[in-house]
Design a protein around this motif. Structure first.
Motif, PDB file in Angstrom:
ATOM      1  N   THR A  26       0.812  -1.212   0.000  1.00 48.52           N
ATOM      2  CA  THR A  26       0.000   0.000   0.000  1.00 48.52           C
ATOM      3  C   THR A  26       0.848   1.266   0.000  1.00 48.52           C
ATOM      4  N   PRO A  37       1.499   2.472  11.400  1.00 46.61           N
ATOM      5  CA  PRO A  37       0.271   2.072  12.102  1.00 46.61           C
ATOM      6  C   PRO A  37       0.005   0.585  11.940  1.00 46.61           C
ATOM      7  N   ALA A  64      -5.345  -1.650   2.511  1.00 50.59           N
ATOM      8  CA  ALA A  64      -4.530  -0.770   3.343  1.00 50.59           C
ATOM      9  C   ALA A  64      -4.888  -0.883   4.805  1.00 50.59           C
ATOM     10  N   VAL A  65      -4.455  -1.986   5.418  1.00 50.86           N
ATOM     11  CA  VAL A  65      -4.786  -2.138   6.818  1.00 50.86           C
ATOM     12  C   VAL A  65      -3.973  -1.164   7.634  1.00 50.86           C
ATOM     13  N   LYS A  66      -4.571  -0.056   7.930  1.00 43.86           N
ATOM     14  CA  LYS A  66      -3.834   0.955   8.670  1.00 43.86           C
ATOM     15  C   LYS A  66      -4.354   1.020  10.084  1.00 43.86           C
ATOM     16  N   GLY A  67      -3.719   0.307  10.976  1.00 43.67           N
ATOM     17  CA  GLY A  67      -4.097   0.358  12.404  1.00 43.67           C
ATOM     18  C   GLY A  67      -5.374   1.104  12.618  1.00 43.67           C
TER      19      GLY A  67
END
Lengths: 281, 415, 274
Positions: free
Chosen positions: A169, A199, C271-274
């Motif tokens: 990503t 993150p 998009a695994v964003k926390g």
């Protein structure tokens, strides 16, 4: 609103057991003696003053840190390798993910057949090569290493999958800019990509820490807490309390302590890693 | 979007039917008898006999590893659940069940069916094993004693006899010890296996686990010496013995990776099975040096909370353990019935019988302490620490004794 | 950024080697399941032996593992469907709340995951017993859904956070009600994420052992419990449990192969964003 179905289920199903466990922890609830006596924070006091508690906590922290560190570094490297590969990625991904699919109890059994002394696969191979193998499950140092390896075996795939997705990503433009600047492969990874998916890294580290702390099946099957007490973790101690000593109250108290410790650890981790960012977390 | 809804609908349908299925079951089926048990060949045989005991009565048998069965039983009984109806218990765990009021005393049913099933045929030892506070609590099913297994072929070649004392045992183990074949097996996995093996040492060389008031005495000088001997002997034991239970020890013997050691008689027959063993015909059995080895009995108990007719349950158990049925399992266990023990045919057929019979005569039963398995947690931990050198023997045993005493005091002992 | 051939091929081989080593325990277990016990534990390890199918036969035919497979499938499928649905809804709700509140709620939900599993067994059992739900599907399914929620909500929320607020605003201006914004706008955008979450939920539900041991009975027993019953004393059982273990893995493997396409895309896009 949208939260209602989930909240209701959670409240109905999870809150009762949790509440019951908290309630129990305030009692001297001994199944074997048939005692049910309110002792307030007595269980907590007893646990916090016991050497067994602190020793097992220390061991747990040691094993968890080693395991998560190993999984993360290995996972990141493999994920990056996959990222740079342009063929066969999907198959490799699928194959690598297999250990994560297996039921923990089953995985533990498979690993036992590999690590057990003399007729385990690893020992057998070493012997036929003429090397006398160490006692993987019977030597304190090796036993700890084996336990860490067991956790890593099953959960590195999880890391790989999630980190690989994360790497995918990262904004292409950033990468291209860096390439033009003449960044090598490693600089690219560590200076550009890792910060970009911070993150996500936090997410996987948190999840793994939480789960590793509650790690039970593998250790129980592989070493049963031994040799001696070399691999007795908090969860094993909780199991002993609940199912052997039948002191369910004290076991619940230990469970609560585990929860507090893990929550504290994660909160600290978040605070430290997010000191400078407001972050979407 | 269309395909997604399609798949979702199917899955939702599955879910709905899944949720509805249990309610579609015919509500008029008679409730089956539920039984939970440990799993090894003799018990599988008995479970099958129970299933077929009474035509028309469905018996549902669930067999699983010892600790799982115990977990399940603990969880079920502590919440006074009406299932299971029949529970397997060994001579240690039935004490816990009895003390907690989880199982039903069987005196009345025993008296009632005495003639019909020839219950007096059960040996007095066995009946005593399953008694507590003057009542009998289980129908005895299997009996077991630990034997000294040894490789007759290796011993003969070296001109040795099976050991009569621990010192001989140690020296023999040392002489046979080599990288490819351990001198002896040792099974010190907490709690069950470790308690068995160390009981032998404590009872033979020491003064036993407890005194008459249930004060732990295994840290007295003789006890310390006993565990010290254990520590010496385990130097020649197979790798990984601290997490080895009975099965790993059995495999070690079968795969020619150990030369001798203490194991249960129920494992004897498997030594001669070509599908499992490389040492067919090479193993022989002797009475353990200096005697006092553990013998134990397993039985089946009836839940105190069952909704089934206890008489029916008792009859199922009595039928399963009838003379005929136990005869069929004679190679899988040491019989609990006198008639079978004295049967010449069986003794001739099963090579390990003579040793088993002789060993029972000198064995020591488990302490009749309901909390034995619980304090076993402290005891086996201390023993492991001593044997692996994590702590010195005396301090390790002292710590275990202190914890045991504190635990028992909390349970109302020593008033 | 393509790598040069010179580097890429060794890299591929290295990764293959890693995968091979990783899969050794599994491969060894598969081999073991076809051996007689005398060969299974032989030293040196035997690669050449007379195979036997008796254990696989015993598992699937004699011990009727088909029955348990059906149970496992019913329970897992139901769990995943319900859990992902309500979890997604909750995640959506949370993602649109103010950051502080949602973070707090999230942490609270997550902390439920930090409690040792084994201690939940007794309360769950007591609760289910009281409701008369032991040995029924609903008990197991409900318990699994509840256990699943924290992870599901956290994961889905991060997917939702990637949706720019403008899209919601645009939809609202177009006159969509709040449910429509959710169902017609938000969900399609995070569809790959849904697949990922579904997979992880499935794994958790399918492999759950302790709760299944406690909450299921003979009629609803799942595969992991059935397997564990053979992990015991006699080595005959070990080769049997090898056969059973291998058998248990197959359905999930098949499922994953079918879903492969969605998974990787889901993770890549999502998009695994926390």
């Amino acid at each position: 609103m949208f939260l209602i179905p989930s909240a209701t289920t959670l409240a109905a199903v999870l809150l009762y057991p949790l509440g019951y466990a908290i309630y129990l922890s305030l009692f001297n609830y001994d199944l074997g003696a048939g005692i049910e006596r309110f002792i307030g924070l007595g269980n907590y006091g007893a646990l916090l003053s016991e050497a067994r508690f602190w020793d097992s906590l220390q061991r747990t922290v040691g094993i968890v840190s080693a395991a998560v560190a190993l999984e993360f570094s290995l996972g990141l490297l493999v994920a990056y390798g996959l990222y740079r590969l342009s063929f066969g990625v999907r198959t490799l991904n699928l194959l690598m993910f297999m250990p994560n699919i297996i039921t923990p109890v089953v995985a533990a059994l498979f690993l036992r057949w590999i690590f057990i002394g003399r007729w385990g696969l690893l020992s057998g191979i070493l012997i036929s090569l003429g090397i006398f193998p160490p006692d993987f499950l019977g030597d304190p140092g090796w036993a700890r290493a084996t336990v860490v390896l067991a956790d890593a075996w099953q959960f590195t795939p999880f890391m790989i999958l999630v980190l690989y997705a994360g790497l995918n990503t990262v904004d292409q433009s950033q990468i291209e800019a860096a390439a033009i600047d003449g960044a090598g492969a490693w600089t690219l990874l560590f200076r550009i990509m890792v910060p970009a998916i911070r993150p996500l890294i936090l997410f996987v580290l948190a999840i793994r820490m939480m789960d590793a702390f509650r790690f039970f099946d593998q250790i129980y099957v592989l070493t049963a807490g031994g040799p001696g007490t070399a691999t007795e973790t908090i969860t094993l101690y909780t199991y002993s309390l609940a199912f052997r000593l039948l002191q369910v109250g004290k076991a619940s108290a230990l469970g609560m302590l585990t929860l507090l410790i893990v929550a504290g650890a994660i909160a600290t981790m978040i605070a430290v890693l997010y000191r400078r960012e407001k972050g979407s977390f | 979007m269309r395909t997604k809804i399609g798949r979702r609908v199917i899955l939702n349908g599955l879910a709905a039917s899944g949720l509805a299925a249990p309610f579609i079951h015919p509500a008029n089926a008679a409730p089956a008898v539920q039984m939970i048990s440990h799993r090894f060949p003799a018990l599988e045989y008995l479970a099958e006999k129970m299933r077929n005991a009474i035509p028309g009565v469905e018996v549902n048998t669930q067999l699983m590893p010892f600790d799982k069965a115990l977990e399940l039983a603990t969880i079920a009984f502590s919440s006074k659940s009406s299932t299971p109806d029949i529970i397997y218990a060994n001579d240690s765990t039935f004490l816990t069940f009895a003390k907690n009021g989880w199982i039903r005393p069987l005196d009345d049913l025993w008296e009632k069916h005495r003639q019909e099933f020839d219950l007096d045929d059960f040996t007095p030892t066995v009946r005593h094993e399953h008694s507590y506070r003057g009542h009998i609590w289980s129908v005895p099913s299997t009996s077991n004693v630990m034997l000294f297994f040894y490789r007759k072929d290796l011993f003969d070649k070296a001109g040795k006899q099976p050991p009569k004392t621990f010192v001989e045992y140690r020296d023999l183990a040392k002489s046979f010890n080599s990288p490819l074949r351990a001198g002896t097996i040792s099974c010190l996995r907490p709690v069950d296996a470790a308690l068995n093996e160390s009981s032998w040492y404590i009872n033979a060389l020491g003064d036993g686990w407890f005194d008459e008031q249930w004060r732990p005495i295994f840290n007295d000088p003789k006890g310390v010496a006993a565990i010290d001997m254990l520590k010496q002997i385990t130097r020649y034991a197979q790798q990984g013995f601290t997490s080895a239970a009975n099965d790993e020890c059995m495999i070690a013997l079968q795969q020619d990776t150990a030369a001798m050691g203490l194991q249960w008689a129920t494992r004897a027959l498997a030594m001669d099975d070509p599908n499992k063993s490389r040492v067919v015909g090479k193993i022989d059995w002797a009475v353990p040096p200096q005697g006092h080895e553990p013998f134990g009995g397993d039985g089946y108990c009836i839940s105190a909370f069952t909704k089934q007719d206890p008489d029916l349950l008792f009859r199922i158990l009595a039928i399963a353990t009838s003379k005929q049925n136990l005869r069929g399992a004679a190679g899988l266990m040491v019989p609990t019935r006198t008639s079978l023990l004295q049967d010449k045919q069986l003794a001739a057929k099963y090579r390990f019988y003579p040793a088993a019979l002789a060993s029972i005569a000198v064995g020591t039963g488990t302490p009749q302490l309901p909390e034995f398995y619980s304090v076993g947690d402290f005891i086996t931990r201390g023993i492991q620490q001593a044997v692996t050198g994590e702590m010195e023997v005396k301090p390790a045993l002292d710590a275990a004794t202190a914890q045991t005493q504190a635990f028992l005091r909390g349970h109302g002992y020593y008033r | 950024m393509r790598l040069r051939r010179r580097v890429e091929v060794p890299l591929f081989l290295l990764l293959c080697a890693f995968t091979a080593v990783n899969l050794t325990p599994v491969g060894w277990a598969v081999l073991t399941s076809f051996k007689h016990p005398v060969d299974a534990f032989a030293v040196p390890p035997k690669l050449i032996f007379t195979p036997t199918f008796e254990f696989h036969y015993e598992v699937w035919v004699e011990k009727a593992f088909w029955h348990y497979l059906i149970n496992s499938v019913i329970i897992s499928a139901s769990t995943v469907v319900v859990s992902v649905s309500i979890g997604t809804m909750a995640a959506y709700g949370l993602s649109r709340l103010a950051s502080r509140t949602s973070r707090g709620v999230l942490f609270g939900i997550l902390s439920m995951r930090m409690f040792p599993h084994i201690l939940l067994a007794i309360p769950f059992f007591v609760l289910a017993k009281w409701l008369g739900l032991i040995n029924t599907y609903p008990a197991m399914i409900l318990a699994l859904i509840a256990i699943n929620q924290p992870f599901t909500i956290w994961l889905m929320r991060s997917f939702f956070l990637d949706v720019p607020a403008e899209i919601y605003e645009a939809a609202e201006i177009d006159g969509c009600g709040s449910w429509q914004v959710f169902a017609c706008v938000a969900v399609p955008l995070v569809r790959p994420g849904v697949w990922v979450t579904a997979l992880f939920s499935l794994l958790l539900a399918y492999n759950e052992f302790l709760l299944a041991l406690v909450l299921t009975g003979p009629a609803t027993k799942t595969l992991p419990v059935a397997l564990a019953e053979y992990g015991a004393e006699d080595i005959n059982y070990w080769t049997l449990s090898a056969a059973a273990a291998v058998g248990i893995m197959l359905p999930i493997l098949v499922f994953m192969m079918l879903l492969q396409r969605h998974l990787v895309r889901g993770l890549a896009l999502g998009a695994v964003k926390g």
